[in-house]
Design a protein around this motif. Structure first.
Motif, PDB file in Angstrom:
ATOM      1  N   THR B  19       0.832  -1.203   0.000  1.00  0.00           N
ATOM      2  CA  THR B  19       0.000   0.000   0.000  1.00  0.00           C
ATOM      3  C   THR B  19       0.866   1.252   0.000  1.00  0.00           C
ATOM      4  O   THR B  19       1.782   1.379   0.816  1.00  0.00           O
ATOM      5  CB  THR B  19      -0.921   0.019   1.235  1.00  0.00           C
ATOM      6  OG1 THR B  19      -1.753  -1.133   1.181  1.00  0.00           O
ATOM      7  CG2 THR B  19      -1.789   1.269   1.253  1.00  0.00           C
ATOM      8  N   ALA B  22      -3.215   5.461   1.854  1.00  0.00           N
ATOM      9  CA  ALA B  22      -4.501   4.993   2.368  1.00  0.00           C
ATOM     10  C   ALA B  22      -5.235   6.153   3.011  1.00  0.00           C
ATOM     11  O   ALA B  22      -4.614   7.012   3.648  1.00  0.00           O
ATOM     12  CB  ALA B  22      -4.286   3.880   3.387  1.00  0.00           C
ATOM     13  N   ASP B  23      -6.533   6.222   2.795  1.00  0.00           N
ATOM     14  CA  ASP B  23      -7.344   7.148   3.595  1.00  0.00           C
ATOM     15  C   ASP B  23      -8.380   6.299   4.326  1.00  0.00           C
ATOM     16  O   ASP B  23      -8.248   5.083   4.390  1.00  0.00           O
ATOM     17  CB  ASP B  23      -7.939   8.291   2.763  1.00  0.00           C
ATOM     18  CG  ASP B  23      -8.770   7.804   1.597  1.00  0.00           C
ATOM     19  OD1 ASP B  23      -9.333   6.694   1.704  1.00  0.00           O
ATOM     20  OD2 ASP B  23      -8.865   8.519   0.586  1.00  0.00           O
ATOM     21  N   ARG B  24      -9.420   6.929   4.852  1.00  0.00           N
ATOM     22  CA  ARG B  24     -10.359   6.188   5.693  1.00  0.00           C
ATOM     23  C   ARG B  24     -11.016   5.020   4.963  1.00  0.00           C
ATOM     24  O   ARG B  24     -11.184   3.950   5.514  1.00  0.00           O
ATOM     25  CB  ARG B  24     -11.446   7.151   6.155  1.00  0.00           C
ATOM     26  CG  ARG B  24     -11.572   7.179   7.637  1.00  0.00           C
ATOM     27  CD  ARG B  24     -12.397   8.365   8.005  1.00  0.00           C
ATOM     28  NE  ARG B  24     -13.329   8.030   9.051  1.00  0.00           N
ATOM     29  CZ  ARG B  24     -14.151   8.907   9.582  1.00  0.00           C
ATOM     30  NH1 ARG B  24     -14.173  10.148   9.128  1.00  0.00           N
ATOM     31  NH2 ARG B  24     -14.959   8.557  10.554  1.00  0.00           N
ATOM     32  N   ASP B  25     -11.398   5.255   3.709  1.00  0.00           N
ATOM     33  CA  ASP B  25     -12.185   4.226   3.014  1.00  0.00           C
ATOM     34  C   ASP B  25     -11.415   3.501   1.930  1.00  0.00           C
ATOM     35  O   ASP B  25     -11.798   2.419   1.518  1.00  0.00           O
ATOM     36  CB  ASP B  25     -13.417   4.865   2.341  1.00  0.00           C
ATOM     37  CG  ASP B  25     -13.996   5.974   3.155  1.00  0.00           C
ATOM     38  OD1 ASP B  25     -14.385   5.679   4.296  1.00  0.00           O
ATOM     39  OD2 ASP B  25     -14.044   7.124   2.678  1.00  0.00           O
ATOM     40  N   LYS B  26     -10.367   4.135   1.407  1.00  0.00           N
ATOM     41  CA  LYS B  26      -9.728   3.557   0.221  1.00  0.00           C
ATOM     42  C   LYS B  26      -8.232   3.434   0.407  1.00  0.00           C
ATOM     43  O   LYS B  26      -7.628   4.104   1.244  1.00  0.00           O
ATOM     44  CB  LYS B  26     -10.001   4.469  -0.986  1.00  0.00           C
ATOM     45  CG  LYS B  26     -11.374   4.245  -1.599  1.00  0.00           C
ATOM     46  CD  LYS B  26     -11.564   5.089  -2.842  1.00  0.00           C
ATOM     47  CE  LYS B  26     -11.614   6.545  -2.507  1.00  0.00           C
ATOM     48  NZ  LYS B  26     -12.063   7.456  -3.506  1.00  0.00           N
ATOM     49  N   SER B  27      -7.616   2.586  -0.410  1.00  0.00           N
ATOM     50  CA  SER B  27      -6.160   2.552  -0.435  1.00  0.00           C
ATOM     51  C   SER B  27      -5.705   2.203  -1.839  1.00  0.00           C
ATOM     52  O   SER B  27      -6.503   1.787  -2.682  1.00  0.00           O
ATOM     53  CB  SER B  27      -5.632   1.540   0.571  1.00  0.00           C
ATOM     54  OG  SER B  27      -5.942   0.241   0.135  1.00  0.00           O
ATOM     55  N   CYS B  28      -4.424   2.395  -2.076  1.00  0.00           N
ATOM     56  CA  CYS B  28      -3.898   2.248  -3.420  1.00  0.00           C
ATOM     57  C   CYS B  28      -2.459   1.741  -3.299  1.00  0.00           C
ATOM     58  O   CYS B  28      -1.689   2.257  -2.479  1.00  0.00           O
ATOM     59  CB  CYS B  28      -3.993   3.643  -4.036  1.00  0.00           C
ATOM     60  SG  CYS B  28      -2.996   3.994  -5.427  1.00  0.00           S
ATOM     61  N   GLU B  32      -0.633   0.102  -8.433  1.00  0.00           N
ATOM     62  CA  GLU B  32      -1.835   0.806  -8.919  1.00  0.00           C
ATOM     63  C   GLU B  32      -1.545   2.287  -9.138  1.00  0.00           C
ATOM     64  O   GLU B  32      -2.024   2.900 -10.102  1.00  0.00           O
ATOM     65  CB  GLU B  32      -2.979   0.659  -7.910  1.00  0.00           C
ATOM     66  CG  GLU B  32      -3.565  -0.741  -7.851  1.00  0.00           C
ATOM     67  CD  GLU B  32      -4.394  -1.011  -6.590  1.00  0.00           C
ATOM     68  OE1 GLU B  32      -5.084  -2.034  -6.574  1.00  0.00           O
ATOM     69  OE2 GLU B  32      -4.324  -0.210  -5.624  1.00  0.00           O
ATOM     70  N   SER B  36      -2.229   4.022 -12.690  1.00  0.00           N
ATOM     71  CA  SER B  36      -3.195   5.117 -12.893  1.00  0.00           C
ATOM     72  C   SER B  36      -2.489   6.383 -13.366  1.00  0.00           C
ATOM     73  O   SER B  36      -2.969   7.071 -14.273  1.00  0.00           O
ATOM     74  CB  SER B  36      -3.925   5.438 -11.596  1.00  0.00           C
ATOM     75  OG  SER B  36      -4.566   4.306 -11.120  1.00  0.00           O
ATOM     76  N   SER B  61      -6.989  13.337  -0.773  1.00  0.00           N
ATOM     77  CA  SER B  61      -7.219  11.926  -1.063  1.00  0.00           C
ATOM     78  C   SER B  61      -6.138  11.397  -1.996  1.00  0.00           C
ATOM     79  O   SER B  61      -5.380  12.164  -2.584  1.00  0.00           O
ATOM     80  CB  SER B  61      -8.575  11.750  -1.745  1.00  0.00           C
ATOM     81  OG  SER B  61      -8.502  12.301  -3.040  1.00  0.00           O
ATOM     82  N   GLU B  63      -6.434  10.250  -4.844  1.00  0.00           N
ATOM     83  CA  GLU B  63      -6.640  10.719  -6.222  1.00  0.00           C
ATOM     84  C   GLU B  63      -5.714  11.871  -6.583  1.00  0.00           C
ATOM     85  O   GLU B  63      -5.199  11.947  -7.692  1.00  0.00           O
ATOM     86  CB  GLU B  63      -8.093  11.206  -6.394  1.00  0.00           C
ATOM     87  CG  GLU B  63      -9.080  10.089  -6.485  1.00  0.00           C
ATOM     88  CD  GLU B  63     -10.518  10.592  -6.592  1.00  0.00           C
ATOM     89  OE1 GLU B  63     -11.402   9.767  -6.476  1.00  0.00           O
ATOM     90  OE2 GLU B  63     -10.721  11.815  -6.779  1.00  0.00           O
TER      91      GLU B  63
END
Lengths: 76, 500
Positions: B19, B22-28, B32, B36, B61, B63
Motif C-alpha cells: 500500500t 490509504a485514507d479512511r475508506d480507500k487505499s492504493c 496501482e 493510474s 485523497s 486521487e
C-alpha cells in the motif's frame, strides 16, 4: 445558555447557534475553534472537560453542549 | 536519475502490492499508483504540451497524488489548487499561471465560475486500462510544480520548483533521518500546501505507506490518536498548531500513540508548554524542529530536541541539512556574530516566482558564499542569530509576513483585499500572536456608511478561510507616522489594548 452563546458568537459570529444542529458534522466549527471553545467553556463554567467528552455528538448543537456541561457539573 | 518519477518506478517495481496511500475508506498500492498515473499521463490533451502548467484540484485523497504524478508523466508540471478557495482567488491563480488544462473530481462548475475557459478533465475520465505513458525524457531541471502562496500586493505568487530541487531535498532528508520502507507516514498537511511534498515524495522514495489523516479528527484528537494506532502511524511531520490541539485537549490522559517513533514540526514556532507535554508523554520518541520556506524544496535546517525549553524559551532552527548552504548576511556582509538575514543556497532552491521576473530578482540572486564560491542564493526574509552551540535562532521577520495556524500569510494581501472593497479607503492588518488572531482595522471612505460587520462578511468571500480576520474594526482615520505612512506599531498598540 446565554454565556455559552456569547462564547460561540465570539468564535464565529456568522452562525445561527439557536437553530444549528450540525456544527461539527456540517463542518461549521473547525479544530481550532474546538480548542478555543473547550478552553472558554472550562473557564466560564469552572469545569474540567476530560477527553472522553470530546466527541462530535457533544458539540453539534448548543443544546448538546449545555447537556454535556451539566453532566460534568453533576459529576464534579 | 532522470527525474522524480524514477522514485515511483523503482518503488512500484520493488513493492507492487504494498500500500502506498490509504485514507479512511480507500487505499492504493504502488503498482496501482504507477498504473493510474501513467494512464493519465497518456491523456491526449496533456500530451499536447510539455513544460506547461496543469491545474489540479487537490482534495485530501489518494486521487490527488495520481493527478500530480499523471501530470508529471505527461511532461508538464502541476499547480495544486485548494478546492475551497473563493472563485476570486482561484481566478487570480488561473490567470497568473496561464494554465489551459485543469483536472479534478466534479469541479468543472467551480473552474468555470472562476473564469477558466480551457479544457477541464475529470478524474473519472482516466481509463482503467489502455496505453500508458513511459517515464518522460525530461531533465532534472524541468519544472515540476508551482505552489501559490500569499503575496503582499494582494496577488498570490507561484513558487516554481524543478525535479532536481525535490530530489536534492529528499535524498538529504532520507540520509539524515534514516527513513525506510517500514515507516508509516501520518499525513496532516493538505496537498495544496507546499509542506505536503515532504510526505508525498518521502513515500515514493522509500516505499513507505502514507496514511492520510482525516481533517475532522483534528477537532477530536482522541479519535485521531486511536485512528493513528489502528493504522500504526510511526512518523508525523505536522504544523505545531495541529500538535498543540492534541495536548491542549489533554488527549494523552485518555490514549497514547503506540507506534509513533518520530515527531517533526515545521511552519511556525512550537509553544514550549505544549511541546513539553508531548515530550513528557512520549519519552522514547524523537522530536525534531524543522525550518524551511516554500522557496526551497522541503526544509533547509533542522534541530533535534532532547529537552523542552523553558515556558518562554525558544527552540533553535538548528543547523543546515546536508544539501543546503545556510548563512546570515547583513548589508551585504556575512554575519557570524549578531543578527542577520537567513540566506540559503543549494540545489533545493526554487527556480523562480512563476511569471514574475521582478519578484524573482528581489529574492534570488547569484552571489558569493562563505566558502568563496559563487552560486544562486535565496534571501528568506527571516532574521536570525547563532547561539553558543552554533545553532540558528529565529529572531523576527523582515516584512509583514506572519505564520498563523501554520499558514504563511502576508498581512498586505488582507489589506489589499480590504481596500478593494467599495467604501473602504484604507486598511491596516495586525496580528495578535498571543491570542492567534488576525485583526483588520479599516478607515471607511468619507461618504461611506459601510460597517465593520459588512467588511468582515465581504472579506470572507474573497480570501481563503485561514486568512479571515477574527475581528474587523473601523476607525474614522488610521493614525499616520511622521512620514505620513500608516502607523502600524501604534495601531497594534491600540488594538492589543482592547482585549482583542
Amino acid at each position: 445558555m446565554e454565556e455559552l452563546l456569547e462564547i460561540l458568537e465570539e468564535i464565529n459570529p456568522d452562525i445561527d447557534y439557536e437553530t444549528a444542529t450540525a456544527l461539527i458534522d456540517g463542518k461549521m466549527l473547525d479544530s481550532f475553534s474546538i480548542v478555543s471553545l473547550v478552553t472558554e467553556i472550562s473557564d466560564a463554567f469552572d469545569i474540567e472537560i476530560s477527553p472522553k467528552y470530546l466527541v462530535p455528538e457533544n458539540f453539534n448543537s448548543v443544546q448538546a453542549m449545555m447537556k454535556m456541561i451539566e453532566t460534568i457539573q453533576d459529576e464534579e | 536519475m532522470k527525474n522524480i518519477l524514477e522514485y515511483l518506478e523503482i518503488s512500484a517495481e520493488k513493492y507492487p502490492k504494498k500500500t502506498a496511500i490509504a485514507d479512511r475508506d480507500k487505499s492504493c498500492t504502488f503498482g496501482e499508483l504507477k498504473n493510474s498515473a501513467s494512464l493519465l499521463g497518456n491523456h491526449p490533451v496533456l500530451k499536447n504540451s510539455t513544460d506547461s502548467p496543469v491545474g489540479i484540484f487537490a482534495s485530501h485523497s489518494a486521487e490527488t497524488i495520481i493527478l500530480m504524478l499523471g501530470v508529471l508523466y505527461s511532461g508538464n508540471f502541476y499547480v495544486p489548487l485548494n478546492p475551497d478557495l473563493p472563485c476570486d482567488k482561484l481566478s487570480q491563480i488561473i490567470t497568473d499561471s496561464g494554465m489551459t488544462v485543469i483536472i479534478g473530481t466534479d469541479m468543472e462548475e467551480k473552474a468555470k465560475q472562476s473564469g477558466f475557459d480551457g479544457t477541464y478533465i475529470d478524474f473519472s475520465e482516466i481509463p482503467a486500462n489502455g496505453e500508458v505513458a513511459l517515464i518522460p525524457n525530461i531533465s532534472q531541471t524541468a519544472p515540476m510544480f508551482a505552489i501559490y502562496t500569499s503575496g503582499s500586493t494582494g496577488k498570490p505568487k507561484g513558487v516554481l520548483k524543478n525535479h532536481l530541487s525535490m530530489i536534492s531535498f529528499i535524498e538529504a532528508y532520507v540520509d539524515e533521518f534514516g527513513f525506510d520502507e517500514n515507516i508509516v507516514i501520518g499525513n496532516q498537511t493538505p496537498f495544496f500546501f507546499d509542506a505536503s511534498a515532504k510526505d508525498i515524495y518521502l513515500m515514493l522514495r522509500t516505499g513507505a505507506r502514507m496514511e492520510i489523516l482525516p481533517a475532522e479528527f483534528f477537532s477530536f484528537p482522541v479519535m485521531l490518536i486511536k485512528y493513528m494506532n489502528e493504522r500504526k502511524v510511526s512518523f508525523i511531520s505536522w504544523v505545531p498548531t495541529a500538535l498543540s490541539i492534541v495536548t491542549k485537549l489533554n488527549t494523552f490522559s485518555e490514549v497514547l500513540p503506540l507506534y509513533l517513533e518520530k515527531v517533526f514540526f515545521v511552519g511556525e514556532a512550537f509553544p514550549a508548554k505544549q511541546l513539553k507535554k508531548w515530550m513528557t508523554a512520549l519519552p522514547d520518541v524523537k522530536f525534531v524542529n524543522l525550518y524551511g520556506s516554500s522557496e526551497t524544496a522541503g526544509i533547509c535546517c533542522f534541530c533535534g530536541i532532547t529537552e523542552a525549553p523553558e515556558e518562554d524559551g525558544q527552540l533553535p532552527i538548528g543547523k543546515p541539512l546536508k544539501n543546503c548552504n545556510v548563512f546570515l548576511m547583513d548589508d551585504g556582509k556575512f554575519v557570524t556574530d549578531g543578527v542577520g538575514e537567513i540566506h540559503v543556497s543549494g540545489n533545493s532552491l526554487a527556480d523562480c516566482y512563476y511569471n514574475d521576473e521582478e519578484k524573482t530578482q528581489n529574492s534570488f540572486f547569484i552571489g558569493e558564499l562563505p566558502d568563496g564560491s559563487r552560486n544562486r542564493v535565496f534571501r528568506t526574509g527571516d532574521i536570525a542569530k547563532y547561539n553558543e552551540n552554533g545553532d540558528l535562532i529565529f529572531v523576527s521577520r523582515r516584512d509583514n509576513q506572519i505564520k498563523h495556524l501554520g499558514y504563511r500569510i502576508e498581512l498586505g494581501e488582507i489589506e489589499h483585499t480590504a481596500q478593494s472593497i467599495d467604501g473602504v479607503a484604507k486598511a491596516c492588518c495586525v496580528y495578535n500572536r498571543k491570542r492567534q488572531k488576525i485583526i483588520l482595522v479599516c478607515e471607511p471612505s468619507p461618504q461611506s456608511t459601510i460597517t465593520a460587520d459588512e467588511i468582515r462578511r465581504i472579506i470572507k468571500t474573497k480570501l481563503a478561510d485561514y486568512m479571515h480576520p477574527a475581528k474587523v474594526l473601523t476607525m474614522d482615520a488610521l493614525p499616520l507616522n511622521a512620514n505620513g505612512k500608516t502607523d502600524r506599531p501604534l495601531i497594534e498598540k491600540i488594538v492589543m489594548k482592547e482585549k482583542n
